[in-house]
Scaffold this motif. Structure first.
Motif, mmCIF file in Angstrom:
data_model
loop_
_atom_site.group_PDB
_atom_site.id
_atom_site.type_symbol
_atom_site.label_atom_id
_atom_site.label_comp_id
_atom_site.label_asym_id
_atom_site.label_seq_id
_atom_site.Cartn_x
_atom_site.Cartn_y
_atom_site.Cartn_z
ATOM 1 N N GLY A 89 -36.192 9.480 -2.849
ATOM 2 C CA GLY A 89 -36.943 8.866 -4.096
ATOM 3 C C GLY A 89 -36.620 6.825 -3.679
ATOM 4 N N GLY A 90 -37.999 6.800 -3.868
ATOM 5 C CA GLY A 90 -37.283 5.095 -3.865
ATOM 6 C C GLY A 90 -36.113 4.158 -4.729
ATOM 7 N N GLY A 91 -35.697 3.411 -4.603
ATOM 8 C CA GLY A 91 -34.632 2.706 -5.532
ATOM 9 C C GLY A 91 -33.181 3.560 -5.736
ATOM 10 N N SER A 92 -33.173 4.371 -4.499
ATOM 11 C CA SER A 92 -31.547 5.302 -4.170
ATOM 12 C C SER A 92 -31.946 6.106 -5.098
ATOM 13 C CB SER A 92 -30.775 3.898 -4.070
ATOM 14 O OG SER A 92 -29.664 4.943 -3.638
ATOM 15 N N PRO B 275 1.321 -1.248 0.223
ATOM 16 C CA PRO B 275 -0.159 0.007 -0.171
ATOM 17 C C PRO B 275 0.861 1.289 0.344
ATOM 18 C CG PRO B 275 0.325 -0.874 1.565
ATOM 19 C CD PRO B 275 0.784 -2.289 1.260
ATOM 20 N N GLU B 276 2.385 0.738 -0.162
ATOM 21 C CA GLU B 276 2.709 2.191 -0.527
ATOM 22 C C GLU B 276 2.695 3.031 0.960
ATOM 23 O OE1 GLU B 276 2.576 3.376 -4.560
ATOM 24 O OE2 GLU B 276 3.915 1.659 -4.468
ATOM 25 N N SER B 277 3.082 4.322 0.708
ATOM 26 C CA SER B 277 1.921 5.505 1.792
ATOM 27 C C SER B 277 1.355 5.623 2.056
ATOM 28 C CB SER B 277 2.879 7.054 1.541
ATOM 29 O OG SER B 277 4.176 6.600 1.640
ATOM 30 N N ASN B 278 0.242 5.006 1.482
ATOM 31 C CA ASN B 278 -0.920 5.187 1.532
ATOM 32 C C ASN B 278 -1.848 4.020 3.561
ATOM 33 O OD1 ASN B 278 -2.198 6.819 -0.448
ATOM 34 N ND2 ASN B 278 -1.380 4.685 -1.824
ATOM 35 N N HIS B 279 -2.513 4.721 3.704
ATOM 36 C CA HIS B 279 -2.958 3.866 4.472
ATOM 37 C C HIS B 279 -4.226 3.294 4.668
ATOM 38 C CE1 HIS B 279 -1.451 6.375 8.195
ATOM 39 N NE2 HIS B 279 -1.967 7.553 7.204
ATOM 40 N N VAL B 280 -4.624 3.060 3.420
ATOM 41 C CA VAL B 280 -5.013 2.378 2.809
ATOM 42 C C VAL B 280 -5.718 2.492 1.408
ATOM 43 C CG1 VAL B 280 -7.671 0.630 2.639
ATOM 44 C CG2 VAL B 280 -7.030 1.811 4.721
ATOM 45 N N LEU B 281 -5.136 1.153 0.655
ATOM 46 C CA LEU B 281 -5.161 1.488 -0.623
ATOM 47 C C LEU B 281 -5.971 -0.097 -1.379
ATOM 48 C CD1 LEU B 281 -2.005 1.575 -2.975
ATOM 49 C CD2 LEU B 281 -3.797 -0.626 -3.889
ATOM 50 N N ILE B 282 -6.810 0.206 -2.089
ATOM 51 C CA ILE B 282 -7.617 -0.584 -2.588
ATOM 52 C C ILE B 282 -7.403 -1.494 -4.643
ATOM 53 C CG2 ILE B 282 -10.346 -1.109 -2.920
ATOM 54 C CD1 ILE B 282 -10.811 0.275 -0.721
ATOM 55 N N ARG B 283 -6.737 -2.075 -4.737
ATOM 56 C CA ARG B 283 -6.231 -2.110 -5.664
ATOM 57 C C ARG B 283 -7.720 -3.816 -6.642
ATOM 58 N NH1 ARG B 283 -2.215 -0.794 -8.938
ATOM 59 N NH2 ARG B 283 -1.401 -0.262 -7.593
ATOM 60 N N GLY B 284 -8.313 -3.136 -7.885
ATOM 61 C CA GLY B 284 -8.988 -3.727 -8.145
ATOM 62 C C GLY B 284 -9.309 -3.327 -9.360
ATOM 63 N N SER B 285 -10.127 -4.097 -10.821
ATOM 64 C CA SER B 285 -11.039 -4.296 -11.878
ATOM 65 C C SER B 285 -11.494 -2.650 -11.841
ATOM 66 C CB SER B 285 -11.676 -4.991 -12.313
ATOM 67 O OG SER B 285 -10.710 -6.067 -12.665
ATOM 68 N N SER B 286 -11.540 -1.755 -13.035
ATOM 69 C CA SER B 286 -12.453 -0.723 -12.849
ATOM 70 C C SER B 286 -13.623 -0.519 -12.832
ATOM 71 C CB SER B 286 -11.997 -0.059 -14.521
ATOM 72 O OG SER B 286 -12.663 1.810 -14.550
ATOM 73 N N THR B 287 -14.461 0.225 -12.085
ATOM 74 C CA THR B 287 -15.783 -0.018 -11.719
ATOM 75 C C THR B 287 -16.373 1.360 -12.299
ATOM 76 O OG1 THR B 287 -15.055 1.036 -9.477
ATOM 77 C CG2 THR B 287 -15.050 -1.247 -9.851
ATOM 78 N N VAL B 288 -15.768 2.376 -13.061
ATOM 79 C CA VAL B 288 -15.940 3.752 -12.437
ATOM 80 C C VAL B 288 -17.244 3.330 -14.456
ATOM 81 C CG1 VAL B 288 -14.292 4.264 -15.073
ATOM 82 C CG2 VAL B 288 -15.807 6.226 -13.210
ATOM 83 N N GLY B 289 -18.260 4.315 -13.924
ATOM 84 C CA GLY B 289 -19.465 4.426 -14.944
ATOM 85 C C GLY B 289 -20.560 2.714 -14.677
ATOM 86 N N THR B 290 -20.003 1.967 -14.009
ATOM 87 C CA THR B 290 -21.240 0.705 -13.834
ATOM 88 C C THR B 290 -21.799 0.835 -12.060
ATOM 89 O OG1 THR B 290 -19.220 -0.299 -12.535
ATOM 90 C CG2 THR B 290 -18.803 -0.543 -14.973
ATOM 91 N N LYS B 291 -22.869 -0.046 -11.988
ATOM 92 C CA LYS B 291 -23.375 -0.054 -10.163
ATOM 93 C C LYS B 291 -22.724 -0.438 -9.222
ATOM 94 C CE LYS B 291 -25.539 -4.728 -11.510
ATOM 95 N NZ LYS B 291 -24.626 -5.397 -9.694
ATOM 96 N N ASN B 292 -21.311 -1.226 -9.512
ATOM 97 C CA ASN B 292 -20.421 -1.198 -8.444
ATOM 98 C C ASN B 292 -19.035 0.033 -8.343
ATOM 99 O OD1 ASN B 292 -21.503 -4.027 -8.949
ATOM 100 N ND2 ASN B 292 -20.739 -4.454 -11.226
ATOM 101 N N GLY B 293 -19.077 -0.331 -7.311
ATOM 102 C CA GLY B 293 -17.392 0.329 -7.200
ATOM 103 C C GLY B 293 -16.672 -0.309 -6.294
ATOM 104 N N HIS B 294 -14.950 0.049 -5.674
ATOM 105 C CA HIS B 294 -14.426 -0.501 -5.211
ATOM 106 C C HIS B 294 -14.647 -0.659 -3.007
ATOM 107 C CE1 HIS B 294 -11.750 -0.326 -8.572
ATOM 108 N NE2 HIS B 294 -10.607 -0.608 -8.048
ATOM 109 N N ILE B 295 -15.616 1.105 -3.501
ATOM 110 C CA ILE B 295 -16.186 0.489 -2.067
ATOM 111 C C ILE B 295 -17.492 1.302 -2.414
ATOM 112 C CG2 ILE B 295 -16.411 2.490 -0.325
ATOM 113 C CD1 ILE B 295 -13.201 2.415 -0.395
ATOM 114 N N MET B 296 -18.182 0.291 -1.082
ATOM 115 C CA MET B 296 -19.997 1.203 -1.471
ATOM 116 C C MET B 296 -19.955 1.732 0.424
ATOM 117 S SD MET B 296 -23.805 -0.975 -2.923
ATOM 118 C CE MET B 296 -23.756 -0.220 -4.161
ATOM 119 N N LEU B 297 -20.906 2.454 0.096
ATOM 120 C CA LEU B 297 -21.819 2.891 1.552
ATOM 121 C C LEU B 297 -23.040 2.481 1.137
ATOM 122 C CD1 LEU B 297 -19.852 5.990 2.235
ATOM 123 C CD2 LEU B 297 -18.700 3.906 3.211
ATOM 124 N N THR B 298 -24.090 1.914 2.101
ATOM 125 C CA THR B 298 -25.025 1.753 1.939
ATOM 126 C C THR B 298 -26.224 2.246 3.184
ATOM 127 O OG1 THR B 298 -27.529 0.722 1.283
ATOM 128 C CG2 THR B 298 -25.015 -0.681 2.078
#
Length: 199
Positions: free
Chosen positions: A112-115, A55-78
Motif C-alpha cells: 500500500g501507500g507510504g511503504s 573492519p577486522e575479519s568483516n568484509h564490510v563493517l559500519i559503525r554509527g550511532s544506534s538507529t534501532v526503533g527509528t526511521k533511520n538505519g545503518h543501511i537502507m534499501l529502497t
C-alpha cells in the motif's frame, strides 16, 4: 604515518576540506570529509570500514550511532517503482567461486501507500540452475501476523489469525512438533492478561 600520497580538496577557508589518501604503511585507501576526518577505509585485503578504521575479519563493517526503533538505519534499501507487489531485498548465496546462485532472500513487498508492506523470507529447496528463484517460506505481514507456507491469511477467522500455518500443495498436511529432553515436558499455555495457565 607520513608515508602516503593522495588528493586533497580545499578552498579559501580551509586547506583540507576533504581528500583521498593511500597509506603505504599498511596499504590502505582512506577517504576524508569535513577536514581531516576519516569516513571510509579500504584495507589491504579489500575489507571496508565505514565509520571504523579496522573492519577486522568483516568484509564490510559500519559503525554509527544506534538507529534501532527509528526511521533511520545503518543501511537502507529502497525500490524506485512505488508499485504494490514490488520492493527491495537482500539475497544470500553460497554457490562456490565464480558462481552466485541465489540461495535465500529477505525482502520487503509493498502492499500500500507510504511503504506499507510485508517482510518475506525465502529459501532455495532445489538445486535448479543460476535462474532458480528461492521460494517464500515465511511472511510477517503489515499487520504483524506470522504466515508460514502461505502469503495471506485466507479464510482464517480474524480472531485466530495471528499465526497461520498452511500446506495446501501436498497431502502431508500441516502441524507443529514440540521436542523436549527425556526428563522434560512440552506445553502450550493458554492465558490472558489476568493470569497464566488458563488451560
Amino acid at each position: 604515518d607520513t608515508n602516503y600520497g593522495g588528493l586533497i580538496f580545499g578552498d579559501q577557508s580551509s586547506s583540507f576540506g576533504g581528500g583521498i589518501q593511500y597509506h603505504h604503511n599498511g596499504d590502505s585507501l582512506r577517504f576524508y570529509t569535513n577536514g581531516n576526518n576519516e569516513r571510509v577505509r579500504i584495507t589491504s585485503s579489500g575489507k571496508i570500514g565505514i565509520g571504523e578504521d579496522d573492519p577486522e575479519s568483516n568484509h564490510v563493517l559500519i559503525r554509527g550511532s544506534s538507529t534501532v526503533g527509528t526511521k533511520n538505519g545503518h543501511i537502507m534499501l529502497t525500490g524506485d517503482s512505488a508499485t504494490v507487489g514490488q520492493g527491495p531485498q537482500i539475497v544470500f548465496s553460497e554457490s562456490g567461486s565464480g558462481a552466485n546462485w541465489a540461495g535465500a532472500y529477505i525482502g520487503h513487498i509493498r502492499q500500500g501507500g507510504g511503504s506499507v508492506g510485508d517482510l518475506v523470507f525465502g529459501t532455495r529447496g532445489t538445486s535448479g540452475d543460476a535462474n532458480t528463484v528461492p521460494t517464500e517460506r515465511l511472511r510477517i505481514d503489515s499487520s504483524g501476523r506470522l504466515l508460514l507456507g502461505t502469503t495471506s491469511v485466507g479464510s482464517a477467522s480474524a480472531y485466530y489469525d495471528n499465526l497461520i500455518i498452511s500446506n495446501t500443495t501436498s497431502a502431508e498436511g500441516s502441524g507443529i512438533t514440540l521436542f523436549a529432553a527425556t526428563n522434560g515436558y512440552n506445553a502450550i499455555d493458554f492465558a490472558d492478561t489476568a493470569a497464566v495457565g488458563r488451560g
